[in-house]
Structures are given as structure tokens and as C-alpha cells.
Design a protein around this motif. Sequence first.
Motif, PDB file in Angstrom:
ATOM      1  N   UNK A   1      31.117  -6.850  39.887  1.00  0.00           N
ATOM      2  CA  UNK A   1      31.243  -5.800  38.873  1.00  0.00           C
ATOM      3  C   UNK A   1      30.972  -6.365  37.476  1.00  0.00           C
ATOM      4  N   UNK A   2      31.460  -7.576  37.230  1.00  0.00           N
ATOM      5  CA  UNK A   2      31.199  -8.233  35.942  1.00  0.00           C
ATOM      6  C   UNK A   2      29.719  -8.549  35.772  1.00  0.00           C
ATOM      7  N   UNK A   3      29.107  -8.959  36.879  1.00  0.00           N
ATOM      8  CA  UNK A   3      27.735  -9.473  36.820  1.00  0.00           C
ATOM      9  C   UNK A   3      26.691  -8.366  36.857  1.00  0.00           C
ATOM     10  N   UNK A   4      27.037  -7.235  37.476  1.00  0.00           N
ATOM     11  CA  UNK A   4      26.039  -6.186  37.719  1.00  0.00           C
ATOM     12  C   UNK A   4      25.356  -5.726  36.419  1.00  0.00           C
ATOM     13  N   UNK A   5      26.161  -5.469  35.389  1.00  0.00           N
ATOM     14  CA  UNK A   5      25.599  -5.046  34.114  1.00  0.00           C
ATOM     15  C   UNK A   5      24.724  -6.098  33.486  1.00  0.00           C
TER      16      UNK A   5
ATOM     17  N   UNK B   1      33.307 -14.638  31.413  1.00  0.00           N
ATOM     18  CA  UNK B   1      34.510 -14.518  32.243  1.00  0.00           C
ATOM     19  C   UNK B   1      34.762 -15.831  32.971  1.00  0.00           C
ATOM     20  N   UNK B   2      36.005 -16.042  33.336  1.00  0.00           N
ATOM     21  CA  UNK B   2      36.414 -17.230  34.108  1.00  0.00           C
ATOM     22  C   UNK B   2      37.420 -16.781  35.159  1.00  0.00           C
ATOM     23  N   UNK B   3      37.227 -17.250  36.391  1.00  0.00           N
ATOM     24  CA  UNK B   3      38.175 -16.948  37.461  1.00  0.00           C
ATOM     25  C   UNK B   3      38.453 -18.221  38.247  1.00  0.00           C
ATOM     26  N   UNK B   4      39.663 -18.308  38.774  1.00  0.00           N
ATOM     27  CA  UNK B   4      40.042 -19.424  39.647  1.00  0.00           C
ATOM     28  C   UNK B   4      40.281 -18.882  41.059  1.00  0.00           C
TER      29      UNK B   4
ATOM     30  N   UNK C   1      43.545 -26.371  47.852  1.00  0.00           N
ATOM     31  CA  UNK C   1      42.803 -27.441  48.510  1.00  0.00           C
ATOM     32  C   UNK C   1      43.782 -28.326  49.272  1.00  0.00           C
ATOM     33  N   UNK C   2      43.344 -28.947  50.378  1.00  0.00           N
ATOM     34  CA  UNK C   2      41.988 -28.880  50.938  1.00  0.00           C
ATOM     35  C   UNK C   2      41.672 -27.488  51.486  1.00  0.00           C
ATOM     36  N   UNK C   3      40.444 -27.071  51.245  1.00  0.00           N
ATOM     37  CA  UNK C   3      39.956 -25.726  51.564  1.00  0.00           C
ATOM     38  C   UNK C   3      38.827 -25.853  52.566  1.00  0.00           C
ATOM     39  N   UNK C   4      38.650 -24.850  53.408  1.00  0.00           N
ATOM     40  CA  UNK C   4      37.515 -24.836  54.334  1.00  0.00           C
ATOM     41  C   UNK C   4      36.738 -23.536  54.156  1.00  0.00           C
ATOM     42  N   UNK C   5      35.607 -23.462  54.824  1.00  0.00           N
ATOM     43  CA  UNK C   5      34.789 -22.262  54.761  1.00  0.00           C
ATOM     44  C   UNK C   5      35.460 -21.036  55.358  1.00  0.00           C
ATOM     45  N   UNK C   6      36.609 -21.236  56.029  1.00  0.00           N
ATOM     46  CA  UNK C   6      37.327 -20.098  56.613  1.00  0.00           C
ATOM     47  C   UNK C   6      37.809 -19.117  55.545  1.00  0.00           C
ATOM     48  N   UNK C   7      37.845 -19.561  54.285  1.00  0.00           N
ATOM     49  CA  UNK C   7      38.282 -18.642  53.223  1.00  0.00           C
ATOM     50  C   UNK C   7      37.342 -17.438  53.108  1.00  0.00           C
ATOM     51  N   UNK C   8      36.117 -17.571  53.600  1.00  0.00           N
ATOM     52  CA  UNK C   8      35.150 -16.462  53.509  1.00  0.00           C
ATOM     53  C   UNK C   8      35.658 -15.202  54.223  1.00  0.00           C
ATOM     54  N   UNK C   9      36.527 -15.389  55.224  1.00  0.00           N
ATOM     55  CA  UNK C   9      36.993 -14.258  56.034  1.00  0.00           C
ATOM     56  C   UNK C   9      38.246 -13.592  55.471  1.00  0.00           C
ATOM     57  N   UNK C  10      38.738 -14.046  54.328  1.00  0.00           N
ATOM     58  CA  UNK C  10      40.005 -13.524  53.804  1.00  0.00           C
ATOM     59  C   UNK C  10      39.787 -12.315  52.905  1.00  0.00           C
ATOM     60  N   UNK C  11      40.794 -11.427  52.828  1.00  0.00           N
ATOM     61  CA  UNK C  11      40.704 -10.282  51.902  1.00  0.00           C
ATOM     62  C   UNK C  11      40.575 -10.739  50.446  1.00  0.00           C
ATOM     63  N   UNK C  12      41.217 -11.854  50.092  1.00  0.00           N
ATOM     64  CA  UNK C  12      41.147 -12.360  48.714  1.00  0.00           C
ATOM     65  C   UNK C  12      39.726 -12.741  48.341  1.00  0.00           C
ATOM     66  N   UNK C  13      39.001 -13.297  49.300  1.00  0.00           N
ATOM     67  CA  UNK C  13      37.610 -13.684  49.065  1.00  0.00           C
ATOM     68  C   UNK C  13      36.760 -12.443  48.785  1.00  0.00           C
ATOM     69  N   UNK C  14      36.935 -11.426  49.626  1.00  0.00           N
ATOM     70  CA  UNK C  14      36.170 -10.193  49.446  1.00  0.00           C
ATOM     71  C   UNK C  14      36.508  -9.528  48.111  1.00  0.00           C
ATOM     72  N   UNK C  15      37.784  -9.543  47.747  1.00  0.00           N
ATOM     73  CA  UNK C  15      38.209  -8.894  46.501  1.00  0.00           C
ATOM     74  C   UNK C  15      37.624  -9.605  45.284  1.00  0.00           C
ATOM     75  N   UNK C  16      37.640 -10.957  45.308  1.00  0.00           N
ATOM     76  CA  UNK C  16      37.118 -11.704  44.166  1.00  0.00           C
ATOM     77  C   UNK C  16      35.599 -11.562  44.068  1.00  0.00           C
ATOM     78  N   UNK C  17      34.924 -11.555  45.213  1.00  0.00           N
ATOM     79  CA  UNK C  17      33.475 -11.345  45.213  1.00  0.00           C
ATOM     80  C   UNK C  17      33.136 -10.001  44.571  1.00  0.00           C
ATOM     81  N   UNK C  18      33.878  -8.983  44.946  1.00  0.00           N
ATOM     82  CA  UNK C  18      33.644  -7.647  44.406  1.00  0.00           C
ATOM     83  C   UNK C  18      33.918  -7.591  42.906  1.00  0.00           C
ATOM     84  N   UNK C  19      35.001  -8.238  42.486  1.00  0.00           N
ATOM     85  CA  UNK C  19      35.351  -8.249  41.062  1.00  0.00           C
ATOM     86  C   UNK C  19      34.278  -8.945  40.229  1.00  0.00           C
ATOM     87  N   UNK C  20      33.805 -10.091  40.721  1.00  0.00           N
ATOM     88  CA  UNK C  20      32.780 -10.825  39.979  1.00  0.00           C
ATOM     89  C   UNK C  20      31.456 -10.057  39.961  1.00  0.00           C
TER      90      UNK C  20
END
Length: 258
Positions: free
Chosen positions: A246-250, A217-220, A225-244
Motif C-alpha cells: 500500500x505504501x509502495x503502490x503510489x 517508511x521503515x518497518x521491522x 532470529x534465528x529465522x527461517x523461510x517458514x515465516x512466509x506462511x504466517x499471517x504476520x508476513x502476509x499483513x506486512x507485505x500488504x501494508x508495504x
Amino acid sequence: MGDPHPKIEARAVTRVFGRAARAVHALGPVDLTVAPGEFTCVVGPSGCGKSTLLRIAAGLLRPSSGELRIRTNARRPAAMIFQDYGIHDWKTVLANIRFGLDVQKVPRREADARAAHWLDRMGLTDFAAAYPAALSGGMRQRVAIARALAVEPEILLMDEPFAALDAQLRTILQDELLGLTQTTRTTTLFITHSLEEAIVLGDRVLVMSARPGRVIAERRPPFPRPRTGAVRATPEFAALTSELWELLRGEVGAGAAA
């Protein structure tokens, strides 16, 4: 118009360790490209061949089949940073940072200036005369990063460089690396087992299967950019972490069962 050719290109790369009945198919086939200036992160379960791929890119291992090309005009195009720091215990912080410059025979005045710049940039100026044994793990990893970037490599190869650090220090160094690579636009291939780290740092995140590792799989990450660590607090960050995850768990389960 930028360079249209990828800086790193792998085509059907495999790696087998051992022979005959004892052969272990560790990697591949893997197809991969990294564009100029791109920060590409590779995540996958333990033992999937992530580090093997990076060592092939660094020229430390040969692929069993396929081809991996580094496109560059530089004499020493790539610098590598390992999880265990890879710095010399018998050299001072300053001498470690100068090491690659001395190998390249950079004139002394220029080498001194570049080493001083990276000492300052990484907050190491007060430790220039210290030896690594006197430094914390985070400081030693800062030395390793400074040594790699001082040679102004076209390509940075990083093998889980923050894996041995505690969570707080890891977050700090992730943010520092984010700032540095956005300034230098160094083409980077970064191996990690941390989804969060990959999403914070990467222009692109590649997910590998259990051994033999293949890109499944590949995700962007949707953060400009420029990006900071503040992205960790965004809903998009949580959603992508969860999606990846699910791919990785198996794949993690498959790797454990192998």
C-alpha cells in the motif's frame, strides 16, 4: 555492550546525473543508518535510486551532496554482490572464490582453507575446477556469494542479487543467505524490488519513494532470529507485505508517470 556506532551512516545524501537543463536528480536527500550486525533491506520502485545509494556506499560513486560514512577498522571493509554475478568468466570456481583472498595477500594455505570452506558451505565442491559458463544462474550466484564471504567482510553490500533467477531458485537462495548471515552476523545493506524478499531477510525494511528516492517508511519484520523461510506462511508476513505494498503502490505509479 555492542558497538553503539552505526557501521553505515548516510546524512542528506543526494546524487544528480548530468548538468544544467539535462540534470537528473536521481537520489535523495537520504538519511540512513545500519547498525553493526544488522541486515537492512531497501525496497522501492524501479529508477528510484536504490542501486545508486548502494554504489555510493561501495565507493563506486560520489554523492553530489551530503555524506556517507562506513565505520570500520578493516583494510577492505565491504564486499559487494551484483545482480549479474560479477564473477570472472576466465577463472575457475575455486579461483573466483580465492580472488579476493589473493588480492588481500592472504597466505596460500589459509586462502586454500577458506576457499575450501566456502566451496563446501555453498555446495560447490564438485564444481571447483569448472568455469562459470558451465554453471546455472543459481550456481553462479552461489560463487559470487562465496567469493564475497570468503574475505570475511565487515559489511556486505548486495544489489538485487537474486533478481535474474526464477522464483523457486530465488526462494532457495534467500533461505541459504538467511542461514549464512545469521551465522556470520555480517552487517548487510540489501537492495531489492521484492517486498517478500525484504521481509524474509531483513531486520529492518526501508521503503523508498519514486525518483528522487527518499526513505518514506521503515518497518521491522516481527520475526525473531534465528529465522527461517517458514515465516512466509504466517499471517504476520502476509499483513506486512500488504501494508508495504500500500505504501509502495503510489510510488510505483508516480515513478511510471515521471
